[in-house]
Design a protein around this motif. Structure first.
Motif, PDB file in Angstrom:
ATOM      1  N   LYS A 113     -27.832 -58.879 -34.935  1.00  0.00           N
ATOM      2  CA  LYS A 113     -26.907 -58.264 -33.880  1.00  0.00           C
ATOM      3  C   LYS A 113     -27.194 -56.838 -34.089  1.00  0.00           C
ATOM      4  O   LYS A 113     -27.164 -56.224 -32.740  1.00  0.00           O
ATOM      5  N   ASN A 114     -27.220 -56.153 -35.204  1.00  0.00           N
ATOM      6  CA  ASN A 114     -27.589 -54.682 -35.110  1.00  0.00           C
ATOM      7  C   ASN A 114     -28.616 -54.295 -34.362  1.00  0.00           C
ATOM      8  O   ASN A 114     -28.590 -53.519 -33.629  1.00  0.00           O
ATOM      9  N   ILE A 115     -29.643 -55.066 -34.671  1.00  0.00           N
ATOM     10  CA  ILE A 115     -31.009 -54.768 -34.235  1.00  0.00           C
ATOM     11  C   ILE A 115     -30.855 -54.961 -32.567  1.00  0.00           C
ATOM     12  O   ILE A 115     -31.547 -54.486 -31.885  1.00  0.00           O
ATOM     13  N   ASP A 116     -30.505 -55.965 -32.228  1.00  0.00           N
ATOM     14  CA  ASP A 116     -30.160 -56.257 -30.573  1.00  0.00           C
ATOM     15  C   ASP A 116     -29.393 -55.146 -29.904  1.00  0.00           C
ATOM     16  O   ASP A 116     -29.785 -54.702 -28.821  1.00  0.00           O
ATOM     17  N   LEU A 117     -28.447 -54.708 -30.701  1.00  0.00           N
ATOM     18  CA  LEU A 117     -27.766 -53.550 -29.984  1.00  0.00           C
ATOM     19  C   LEU A 117     -28.534 -52.332 -29.955  1.00  0.00           C
ATOM     20  O   LEU A 117     -28.426 -51.496 -28.956  1.00  0.00           O
ATOM     21  N   LEU A 118     -29.313 -52.210 -30.989  1.00  0.00           N
ATOM     22  CA  LEU A 118     -30.082 -50.939 -31.226  1.00  0.00           C
ATOM     23  C   LEU A 118     -31.385 -51.026 -29.983  1.00  0.00           C
ATOM     24  O   LEU A 118     -31.451 -49.931 -29.475  1.00  0.00           O
ATOM     25  N   SER A 119     -31.898 -52.253 -29.969  1.00  0.00           N
ATOM     26  CA  SER A 119     -32.709 -52.477 -28.995  1.00  0.00           C
ATOM     27  C   SER A 119     -32.496 -52.072 -27.571  1.00  0.00           C
ATOM     28  O   SER A 119     -33.326 -51.663 -26.857  1.00  0.00           O
ATOM     29  N   ALA A 120     -31.056 -52.337 -27.162  1.00  0.00           N
ATOM     30  CA  ALA A 120     -30.747 -52.096 -25.938  1.00  0.00           C
ATOM     31  C   ALA A 120     -30.485 -50.797 -25.464  1.00  0.00           C
ATOM     32  O   ALA A 120     -30.170 -50.301 -24.339  1.00  0.00           O
ATOM     33  N   ILE A 121     -30.570 -49.898 -26.536  1.00  0.00           N
ATOM     34  CA  ILE A 121     -30.296 -48.466 -26.221  1.00  0.00           C
ATOM     35  C   ILE A 121     -31.441 -47.546 -25.573  1.00  0.00           C
ATOM     36  O   ILE A 121     -31.024 -46.654 -24.562  1.00  0.00           O
ATOM     37  N   ASP A 122     -32.419 -47.755 -26.092  1.00  0.00           N
ATOM     38  CA  ASP A 122     -33.446 -47.178 -25.555  1.00  0.00           C
ATOM     39  C   ASP A 122     -34.997 -47.629 -25.886  1.00  0.00           C
ATOM     40  O   ASP A 122     -35.002 -48.290 -26.753  1.00  0.00           O
ATOM     41  N   PRO A 123     -35.914 -47.467 -24.958  1.00  0.00           N
ATOM     42  CA  PRO A 123     -37.383 -48.131 -25.266  1.00  0.00           C
ATOM     43  C   PRO A 123     -37.865 -47.505 -26.483  1.00  0.00           C
ATOM     44  O   PRO A 123     -38.503 -48.363 -27.117  1.00  0.00           O
ATOM     45  N   LEU A 124     -37.526 -46.493 -27.440  1.00  0.00           N
ATOM     46  CA  LEU A 124     -38.037 -46.289 -28.660  1.00  0.00           C
ATOM     47  C   LEU A 124     -37.473 -47.006 -29.715  1.00  0.00           C
ATOM     48  O   LEU A 124     -37.890 -47.250 -30.715  1.00  0.00           O
ATOM     49  N   LEU A 125     -36.481 -47.763 -29.381  1.00  0.00           N
ATOM     50  CA  LEU A 125     -35.590 -48.689 -30.417  1.00  0.00           C
ATOM     51  C   LEU A 125     -36.178 -50.153 -29.812  1.00  0.00           C
ATOM     52  O   LEU A 125     -35.494 -51.036 -30.518  1.00  0.00           O
ATOM     53  N   ALA A 128     -26.134 -45.470 -31.292  1.00  0.00           N
ATOM     54  CA  ALA A 128     -26.796 -46.147 -32.385  1.00  0.00           C
ATOM     55  C   ALA A 128     -25.447 -46.252 -33.500  1.00  0.00           C
ATOM     56  O   ALA A 128     -25.302 -47.323 -34.136  1.00  0.00           O
ATOM     57  N   LEU A 129     -24.672 -45.077 -33.527  1.00  0.00           N
ATOM     58  CA  LEU A 129     -23.432 -45.349 -34.480  1.00  0.00           C
ATOM     59  C   LEU A 129     -22.383 -46.353 -33.928  1.00  0.00           C
ATOM     60  O   LEU A 129     -22.005 -47.192 -34.935  1.00  0.00           O
ATOM     61  N   LEU A 130     -22.168 -46.542 -32.660  1.00  0.00           N
ATOM     62  CA  LEU A 130     -21.422 -47.386 -32.383  1.00  0.00           C
ATOM     63  C   LEU A 130     -21.987 -48.841 -32.567  1.00  0.00           C
ATOM     64  O   LEU A 130     -21.222 -49.954 -32.655  1.00  0.00           O
ATOM     65  N   ALA A 131     -23.207 -48.947 -32.469  1.00  0.00           N
ATOM     66  CA  ALA A 131     -23.931 -50.413 -32.549  1.00  0.00           C
ATOM     67  C   ALA A 131     -23.710 -50.828 -34.120  1.00  0.00           C
ATOM     68  O   ALA A 131     -23.425 -51.933 -34.188  1.00  0.00           O
ATOM     69  N   ILE A 132     -23.887 -49.807 -34.916  1.00  0.00           N
ATOM     70  CA  ILE A 132     -23.685 -50.157 -36.378  1.00  0.00           C
ATOM     71  C   ILE A 132     -22.153 -50.478 -36.819  1.00  0.00           C
ATOM     72  O   ILE A 132     -21.793 -51.459 -37.498  1.00  0.00           O
ATOM     73  N   VAL A 133     -21.506 -49.873 -36.203  1.00  0.00           N
ATOM     74  CA  VAL A 133     -19.906 -49.960 -36.478  1.00  0.00           C
ATOM     75  C   VAL A 133     -19.700 -51.519 -35.701  1.00  0.00           C
ATOM     76  O   VAL A 133     -19.005 -52.306 -36.632  1.00  0.00           O
ATOM     77  N   GLU A 134     -20.251 -51.758 -34.700  1.00  0.00           N
ATOM     78  CA  GLU A 134     -19.693 -53.103 -34.196  1.00  0.00           C
ATOM     79  C   GLU A 134     -20.562 -54.275 -35.030  1.00  0.00           C
ATOM     80  O   GLU A 134     -19.901 -55.343 -35.189  1.00  0.00           O
ATOM     81  N   ALA A 135     -21.451 -54.048 -35.446  1.00  0.00           N
ATOM     82  CA  ALA A 135     -22.375 -55.019 -36.209  1.00  0.00           C
ATOM     83  C   ALA A 135     -21.713 -55.230 -37.614  1.00  0.00           C
ATOM     84  O   ALA A 135     -21.567 -56.547 -38.178  1.00  0.00           O
TER      85      ALA A 135
END
Length: 247
Positions: A31-43, A142-149
Motif C-alpha cells: 500500500k505504501n509503495i502504491d501511494l508513493l508511486s502515484a505521487i510523481d514519475p520519479l517514484l 510521501a510523508l502522508l503516504a507513510i502515515v496512511e500505510a
C-alpha cells in the motif's frame, strides 16, 4: 541552496510495540509503495527482493514470503519474531541524485521498548540530491503516504544537516522540516504560529517549517524548524511514547 556531500533528505515514521504477521506487513508495504508511486514519475518504479533487486510488480504476489525471510535473528541464526522484520525497496530508472529508498523495520513487540518500529523514506545518501527530488510537494505527499500505510505515532521529515546543527540531547522530538503527530500527541502541544499547520479529521497534526525545499543555510527555515522543536518539548517529558525521560 548549498548541498553538502553525504547529507540527504529523509522521512522517518515511528511507533511502538505492534506484533504483525508477514502477510499484514506485506500488505502495508505494498500500500505504501502504491501511494508513493502515484505521487510523481520519479517514484513510479520500485525494485526489491532478498537475492537482488527485481521489479516489485514481478514479486508482488509473494512479497509476504520475502518479508518472512527478513525476520530478525539471534547470534545463532535462530528467528526472533519479537524484534520484528526488516525489508525495503529502492527506486529504479533514474540516476543517483533522483533516486530514493524505502526501508522498514516493523512487527516488533518488545515490552517497554518504545518507538521500536520505523519506516524511512530517503534520498540516496551516496550522492547530492537533485533539487527536483526534494521538493515540498514530493516530501509532504510521501510523508502522508507513510502515515496512511503505517499509522505511526509520529513522523518527521528533515535533511541530515539539520541534525548536525543542534546538540544531541537524546530527545526523540526535535527540530524538523515537517512533523506529523498522531492525535494523542497533537492534543498535548500548542503548534507555533510561525509554522504551516495542517489539521486532520482524526485529530492528528502536521507542522511544516516551509513549503519550499528546506535549506539549512536559510535562517528563516531554521528559525521555524526550531520553533517546531520547542513546541514539542513537553512530549519529550512523557514516560510514553518517547521513553527517553522515564526513570
Amino acid at each position: 541552496m548549498e548541498f553538502v556531500f553525504g547529507h540527504y533528505y529523509f522521512i522517518r515514521a515511528s511507533w511502538g510495540a505492534r506484533p504483525e504477521t508477514p502477510e499484514a506487513l506485506a500488505a502495508r508495504f505494498l500500500k505504501n509503495i502504491d501511494l508513493l508511486s502515484a505521487i510523481d514519475p520519479l517514484l513510479a518504479l520500485w525494485l526489491s527482493g532478498v537475492n537482488g533487486p527485481k521489479k516489485l510488480e514481478a514479486i508482488r504476489d509473494r512479497y509476504a514470503q520475502i518479508v518472512a525471510a527478513r525476520i530478525s535473528k539471534d547470534d545463532w541464526g535462530e528467528p526472533e519474531p519479537i524484534y520484528g522484520y526488516s525489508f525495503g525497496a529502492i527506486t529504479g530508472g533514474h540516476p543517483c541524485p533522483l533516486s530514493y529508498a524505502l526501508r522498514i523495520h516493523a512487527g516488533g513487540y518488545i515490552e517497554g521498548d518504545d518507538f521500536q518500529n520505523a519506516a524511512e523514506f530517503a534520498t540516496n545518501s551516496t550522492c547530492i540530491p537533485d533539487p527536483a527530488a526534494i521538493s515540498y510537494r514530493i516530501f509532504q505527499a510521501a510523508l502522508l503516504a507513510i502515515v496512511e500505510a503505517w499509522q505511526p505515532t509520529d513522523c518527521f521529515a528533515r535533511p541530515t544537516g539539520l541534525i548536525d546543527l543542534s546538540p544531541d540531547t537524546g530527545d526523540h522530538f526535535r527540530e524538523a522540516w515537517m512533523q506529523y503527530l498522531s492525535a494523542p500527541l497533537a492534543a498535548r502541544i500548542t503548534p507555533p504560529q510561525t509554522a504551516v499547520i495542517d489539521r486532520f479529521p482524526d485529530g492528528s497534526l502536521l507542522m511544516s517549517a516551509t513549503t519550499d525545499t528546506f535549506d539549512i543555510a536559510n535562517p528563516a527555515h531554521l528559525a521555524v524548524a526550531r520553533d517546531i522543536g520547542a513546541a514539542m518539548a513537553p512530549l519529550n517529558e512523557l514516560p510514553w511514547p518517547s521513553g527517553h525521560k522515564a526513570d
